[in-house]
Structures are given as structure tokens and as C-alpha cells.
Design a protein around this motif. Structure first.
Motif, PDB file in Angstrom:
ATOM      1  N   GLU A  33       6.556  -2.061  -1.694  1.00 58.12           N
ATOM      2  CA  GLU A  33       7.093  -1.894  -3.060  1.00 58.12           C
ATOM      3  C   GLU A  33       6.073  -1.187  -3.949  1.00 58.12           C
ATOM      4  N   ARG A  34       4.825  -1.645  -3.859  1.00 56.58           N
ATOM      5  CA  ARG A  34       3.789  -1.041  -4.694  1.00 56.58           C
ATOM      6  C   ARG A  34       3.603   0.444  -4.351  1.00 56.58           C
ATOM      7  N   LEU A  35       3.706   0.736  -3.086  1.00 56.65           N
ATOM      8  CA  LEU A  35       3.543   2.123  -2.646  1.00 56.65           C
ATOM      9  C   LEU A  35       4.717   2.989  -3.127  1.00 56.65           C
ATOM     10  N   LEU A  36       5.931   2.416  -3.060  1.00 59.67           N
ATOM     11  CA  LEU A  36       7.105   3.193  -3.482  1.00 59.67           C
ATOM     12  C   LEU A  36       6.983   3.588  -4.960  1.00 59.67           C
ATOM     13  N   GLU A  37       6.469   2.664  -5.774  1.00 56.02           N
ATOM     14  CA  GLU A  37       6.282   2.988  -7.206  1.00 56.02           C
ATOM     15  C   GLU A  37       5.341   4.173  -7.359  1.00 56.02           C
ATOM     16  N   GLU A  38       4.234   4.107  -6.600  1.00 59.27           N
ATOM     17  CA  GLU A  38       3.244   5.192  -6.697  1.00 59.27           C
ATOM     18  C   GLU A  38       3.853   6.521  -6.241  1.00 59.27           C
ATOM     19  N   VAL A  39       4.623   6.447  -5.148  1.00 57.41           N
ATOM     20  CA  VAL A  39       5.230   7.669  -4.599  1.00 57.41           C
ATOM     21  C   VAL A  39       6.189   8.285  -5.626  1.00 57.41           C
ATOM     22  N   ASP A  40       7.035   7.445  -6.257  1.00 50.98           N
ATOM     23  CA  ASP A  40       8.023   7.980  -7.203  1.00 50.98           C
ATOM     24  C   ASP A  40       7.334   8.671  -8.380  1.00 50.98           C
ATOM     25  N   LEU A  41       6.297   8.012  -8.907  1.00 49.33           N
ATOM     26  CA  LEU A  41       5.569   8.605 -10.040  1.00 49.33           C
ATOM     27  C   LEU A  41       4.937   9.939  -9.638  1.00 49.33           C
ATOM     28  N   PHE A  42       4.395   9.935  -8.423  1.00 45.98           N
ATOM     29  CA  PHE A  42       3.693  11.134  -7.937  1.00 45.98           C
ATOM     30  C   PHE A  42       4.675  12.308  -7.777  1.00 45.98           C
ATOM     31  N   VAL A  43       5.827  12.014  -7.158  1.00 45.38           N
ATOM     32  CA  VAL A  43       6.796  13.106  -6.898  1.00 45.38           C
ATOM     33  C   VAL A  43       7.330  13.680  -8.211  1.00 45.38           C
ATOM     34  N   GLU A  44       7.466  12.805  -9.220  1.00 46.42           N
ATOM     35  CA  GLU A  44       7.900  13.281 -10.529  1.00 46.42           C
ATOM     36  C   GLU A  44       6.908  14.329 -11.071  1.00 46.42           C
ATOM     37  N   LYS A  45       5.617  14.009 -10.864  1.00 45.44           N
ATOM     38  CA  LYS A  45       4.575  14.898 -11.392  1.00 45.44           C
ATOM     39  C   LYS A  45       4.342  16.133 -10.518  1.00 45.44           C
ATOM     40  N   HIS A  46       4.505  15.955  -9.194  1.00 44.79           N
ATOM     41  CA  HIS A  46       4.197  17.060  -8.256  1.00 44.79           C
ATOM     42  C   HIS A  46       5.376  17.257  -7.304  1.00 44.79           C
ATOM     43  N   PRO A  47       6.400  17.978  -7.726  1.00 46.85           N
ATOM     44  CA  PRO A  47       7.559  18.141  -6.840  1.00 46.85           C
ATOM     45  C   PRO A  47       7.208  18.902  -5.546  1.00 46.85           C
ATOM     46  N   ALA A  48       6.238  19.823  -5.599  1.00 50.56           N
ATOM     47  CA  ALA A  48       5.834  20.537  -4.363  1.00 50.56           C
ATOM     48  C   ALA A  48       4.311  20.420  -4.243  1.00 50.56           C
TER      49      ALA A  48
END
Ligand code: HEM
Length: 533
Positions: free
Chosen positions: A365-380
Motif C-alpha cells: 500500500e505504501r509503495l502504491l501511494e509513492e508510485v501514483d505520486l511519482f507517475v503524476e509528476k513523471h509520466p515518461a
């Protein structure tokens, strides 16, 4: 009279035959155990060897379990014999540091069995001395952050295939073996990045590249032959090298032809038309003008200690071209490297992480939060953003590689007689670094069987003693592909976890059974469910 003479001759012949036979038996008996006093003479404890094969039987449960058992029974400096060869096993950080770093010039080569097929023997993994140094210096540039950045689109492209397969499993809600999917995926990555060729191994398993990769990993020496080779290495190794081996020769021929065709094509293309893959980076390094020296060879130290994007190593002295440029055979060897050093290890790393996340939902769960925030900031994302922006993913990967280091043993050969922290090591001795035993030593890792990514916060890393964590080795001969390996693992998990979450099911094997004939891997796959997010 004549009859008597004949009988005497006959009796004489029998006596001679018998004497020779007894002498041969005595010689064989001596030979079968004569190699087994060396460890004792060095004062190094070891299990009792059997005639001819040494401690081969000790390892029948797998090298992983045996390594842990060796350490438990005989301590952090112990040994064993495989056939007539003596191995000195070390899992003591101070001693490891001496061998891998402080005394590097005396321990710069890895052990080679002499049975490595041609392209493998030509890869940097098995090069020795001066040639190793020259080729490593030249290849360093192929693993620079800029070059890795150029490769990210190819990896993302292969990942698209993986995502579409996983989507089908998510829709079915069935339990499936994700290790198989990762294996197909990494085969596609290797084909694309190292061999400049596009394959879809999940949908077209009959593709010749896929088939040959499978055959390559299935190549095994039959047990009786292995016992013979171990018992009589000086006769059997040269013999095995020259005897015709249809499978091995056909495999070598296939990969050789493939790479030579790609090289010929690239040589005809203009520089800007060439695919920016690992093969091209190696081709560019062919006549390298690098002056990176041994003192700058260690990429692992920087990759594991800093989350900042690295700059290229300083060029000391005048740039110099290699005395002898990489030969085509050596280029084939380096492309092969990805297959031998990368593919299986990355598959296993991804599989272990998936297993641990599926069985530790809070961490996931903690990792998924980090991943979502990251993808928002860096789509590619490129190499540098992956390096800097995913601290919890870094911790999860690091802890997984502590618990399950796929390359859990590696070797160094002593060039000359020496002493390491008071222990005499004779020239030619093989030292094995027991990474598995080191990573499971409660003295350095309390409750070693517990998955706890908090062991890898920035503060915890600073507090831990050096040379207690070696998933990529250490020193100038440590893993050259550390940045590439970590980038593939991160990019893949990022894309997978952005779309799915892993779930354990009743068919998930807990605890996971392990196999360790070569790299450490899950024994029976990793059976989980996957849920769309
Ligand atoms: C998670 C992935 C990986 C892990 C855990 C890993 C681990 C290791 C380890 C433990 C060694 C031995 C180090 C030593 O002897 O001190 C090694 C060597 C090496 N690895 Fe990796 N590796 C990974 C991925 C890769 C990839 C993707 C490549 C390249 C394409 C690669 C290329 C190499 C090379 C070239 C060496 C030998 C270096 C030399 O002899 O100079 N590795 N790796």
C-alpha cells in the motif's frame, strides 16, 4: 618342456597384470583423496570430503542451503572441495573487504571452470588480467546515465507487452505464475536491448531467438559427466572442450550469426539511423578512447549509497584508445553478457519482489501511494528521475536483494601467495564470497528472515557496518550492470504497480521454496493473483 615354459610365461603374465592392477588401484586410491589435505594444512574447517568428488554430495540440497549450513557449522571462514578443487569460503566483512578492495591487485580474476562456451568465455565476466581491465574501461561508458537514458524507451516498449498479458490475468481473476511472465518479458528486453532484435516471447514462443534462449538456459552437464570432470579435471576439461557438442555449437552459431548480421547492418547505417541499444553502446565502445582506470571501476558503491543522479566518472590522464579494439567475438560475448548476467537475475529479482509485496500488503500500500505520486509528476520517467524520486521502492528492492540475493556467491582467484588478516592464502586458491550467509547473519541483520524495508532508510544505511550488504559484489570487479539492472527493475515495477496490485492466494507458496543450482530463484514459480487498480 615347451608346455612348462608356456605355463611359466602365462603365470608371469598374470603376475605382471595383477601387479599392474594393484598398482593402478593404489594409485587411484591415492589420487582419489590426495587433493583433500590442503584445507586442513591451512587450518580451515570443512565438511569431510568423499573420494574423487570431494563435497559434491554436501551440495545436493542446493548451494543456497549448503552455504547457510557451512557458515553455521564451520564459521565465517571455512571451505569445501568440489572434485579436486579447493574453495575457501568467506562471509566475514573485514576479510571480504581485504579481498575485494584492499588486495584487489592480487584478487582481480574470477574463477573460470574452463568449460564456459565461447561467447560466455569472451564476455567480460571471464576475461582476465590486462584484457579484463581494458575491456572494462571501454565498457564503462556503455553503462553511463546518458546511455541508460537512451535505452529507457526500449524497455518501456517491452513493458507494454508485459502489461497487456497481465491485463488478461487480472480480468480472469485466476492465480497464475508471474515468474513465467517476467521470464518472457526479460527475454524480450534482452532481445531488444542486447541483440537489437524485436520478439514477443509470450505470444510467439516458437520464435528462433526465444527457443535458443530457452535452450541456452537448459544446457546442463549430466551428473555422471560432472562427477567425471570434477574427479579428473586435467584430462576431462580439455577433452570436453574439444569433443564435438552439437547443441552447444548450434547455439553458439545461432547467436554469433545474429549479432554479426546486426553489426554488418549497423556498419552500413548512418550514425543517426542506428538503434540506441546496448549493442550499439558496445559497438561505439569498440575503439574506445576512455581513460577510466581501475580506481573508477566501482559503480556499485555509488549506485547503492546515493540517490542522486550520478555524473560520469572523471577522465584521469590523457584519453587513450584500447591497445587492441574489441574483436567481433568479444562484442558477441558482451551482448551475451546481458543474457547470462542480466536476464535470469532480473527475472528472479522481479519475482522475489512480487512475492514479498503480495505477502506484505501494508508495504505494498505504501509503495502504491509513492508510485501514483511519482507517475503524476513523471509520466515518461528517464534514468535520473527513476534514480531520485522513488525512495520507498529503493528500500523494497534493497531489502528483497538482502533476503534473496540472486547472485549469492561469487569468486576471486589468488594470483600469488598472500596473507589476508592473518590467514595464509596460496597462489591459485579460489575464494568464494558467501553473500547469502552474510545477508542472513543475525549479527549484522537482526531477525534475518523478516522482510523489513526499514533496514534501508538513509539513517539505517549509515549506521550499518561496511561490507555487510553485497547483492552486486564490491570493488573494481563488482557488477558493471548495477545501474542498468536497477533501472529495468524499477521501470518495470513502476509501470506494473501503476496499473495493478499483487494479491496472495491459497496457491501462493509461503514460505517460498528456493532453487540454487546457479542463481537463486523461486523453485516452483511465484503463484499470485493480480488486481486492476
Ligand atoms: C538485479 C540485477 C543484478 C544483480 C543482482 C547482479 C549481481 C552481480 C554480482 C553479484 C556480480 C559479481 C560481482 C563481483 O564479483 O564482485 C555481478 C557481476 C557482473 N554483472 Fe551483474 N547483476 C545484475 C544485473 C546485471 C546486468 C543487467 C548486467 C549487464 C548487462 C550485469 C553485468 C554484470 C557484469 C559485466 C559483471 C562482471 C563484471 C566484471 O567482471 O568486471 N549485471 N553482477
Amino acid at each position: 618342456m615347451e608346455v612348462l615354459g608356456f605355463l611359466r610365461l602365462e603365470a608371469g603374465g598374470t603376475v605382471v597384470t595383477l601387479t599392474l592392477f594393484v598398482a593402478l588401484l593404489a594409485l587411484l586410491k591415492w589420487y582419489s583423496t590426495s587433493a583433500f589435505s590442503r584445507l586442513e594444512k591451512l587450518g580451515i574447517r570443512h565438511p569431510k570430503p568423499s573420494p574423487f568428488v570431494g563435497n559434491l554430495m554436501f551440495f545436493c540440497q542446493g548451494f543456497w542451503e549448503s552455504q547457510l549450513e557451512l557458515r553455521e557449522r564451520y564459521g565465517p571462514l571455512c571451505g569445501y572441495y568440489l572434485g579436486r578443487r579447493m574453495y575457501i569460503v568467506i562471509s566475514e566483512p573485514a576479510m571480504i573487504k581485504q579481498v575485494l578492495v584492499e588486495n584487489f591487485t592480487n584478487f582481480s580474476n574470477r574463477m573460470a571452470s574452463g568449460l564456459e562456451p565461447k561467447p560466455v568465455a569472451d564476455s567480460i565476466l571471464f576475461l582476465r588480467d590486462k584484457r579484463w581491465e581494458e575491456v572494462r574501461g571501454a565498457l564503462m561508458s556503455a553503462f553511463s546515465p546518458e546511455k541508460l537514458n537512451e535505452m529507457t524507451p526500449l524497455i518501456s516498449q517491452a513493458c507494454e507487452h508485459l502489461l497487456s498479458h497481465l491485463k488478461l490475468y487480472a480480468a480472469s481473476r485466476d492465480t497464475f505464475d508471474i515468474q513465467r511472465c517476467y521470464c518472457c518479458y526479460t527475454t524480450n528486453v534482452v532481445a531488444s536491448v542486447a541483440f537489437g532484435t524485436q520478439v514477443d516471447s509470450q505470444n510467439t514462443p516458437e520464435d528462433p531467438f526465444v527457443q535458443h534462449c530457452r535452450q541456452f538456459f537448459a544446457l546442463r552437464i549430466p551428473r555422471p559427466l560432472l562427477a567425471l570432470i570434477l574427479s579428473f579435471p586435467s584430462i576431462m576439461v580439455p577433452l570436453a572442450r574439444i569433443l564435438p557438442n552439437k547443441n552447444r555449437d548450434e547455439l553458439n552459431g545461432f547467436f554469433n550469426k545474429l549479432i554479426r548480421n546486426v553489426i554488418a547492418l549497423r556498419d552500413q547505417q548512418a550514425a543517426e539511423e542506428r538503434r540506441r541499444d546496448f549493442l550499439q553502446m558496445v559497438l561505439d565502445a569498440r575503439h574506445s578512447t576512455s581513460s577510466v582506470g581501475v580506481e573508477d571501476f566501482d559503480m556499485v558503491k555509488e549506485a547503492l549509497s546515493s540517490s542522486e543522479c550520478p555524473v560520469n566518472p572523471p577522465q584521469r590522464g590523457q584519453p587513450a584508445s584500447m591497445p587492441e579494439p574489441l574483436t567481433t567475438d568479444e562484442i558477441v560475448g558482451q551482448a551475451f553478457l546481458f543474457l547470462i548476467a542480466g536476464q535470469e537475475i532480473i527475472t528472479n529479482t522481479l519475482s522475489f519482489i512480487t512475492y514479498l509485496l503480495a505477502t506484505h500488503p501494508d508495504c505494498q500500500e505504501r509503495l502504491l501511494e509513492e508510485v501514483d505520486l511519482f507517475v503524476e509528476k513523471h509520466p515518461a520517467p528517464g534514468y535520473c528521475s527513476l534514480q531520485e524520486g522513488l525512495p520507498y521502492l529503493d528500500m523494497v528492492i534493497a531489502e528483497t536483494l538482502r533476503m534473496y540475493p540472486p547472485a549469492f556467491r561469487f569468486t576471486r582467484e589468488a594470483a600469488q601467495d598472500c596473507e589476508v588478516l592473518g590467514q595464509y592464502i596460496p597462489a591459485g586458491a579460489v575464494l568464494e564470497v558467501a553473500v547469502g550467509a552474510l545477508h542472513h547473519d543475525p549479527e549484522h541483520w537482526p531477525h534475518p528472515e523478516t522482510f523489513d524495508p526499514e533496514r534501508f532508510t538513509a539513517e539505517a544505511r549509515l549506521q550499518r557496518g561496511p561490507f555487510t550488504y553485497l547483492p552486486f559484489g564490491a570493488g573494481p570487479r563488482s557488477c558493471l550492470g548495477v545501474r542498468l539492472g536497477l533501472m529495468v527493475v524499477k521501470l518495470t515495477l513502476l509501470q506494473v504497480l501503476h496499473k495493478f496490485r499483487f494479491e496472495a492466494s491459497s496457491e501462493t507458496q509461503v514460505p517460498l521454496q528456493l532453487e540454487s543450482k546457479s542463481a537463486l530463484s523461486p523453485k516452483n514459480g511465484v503463484y499470485i493473483k493480480i488486481v486492476s487498480r
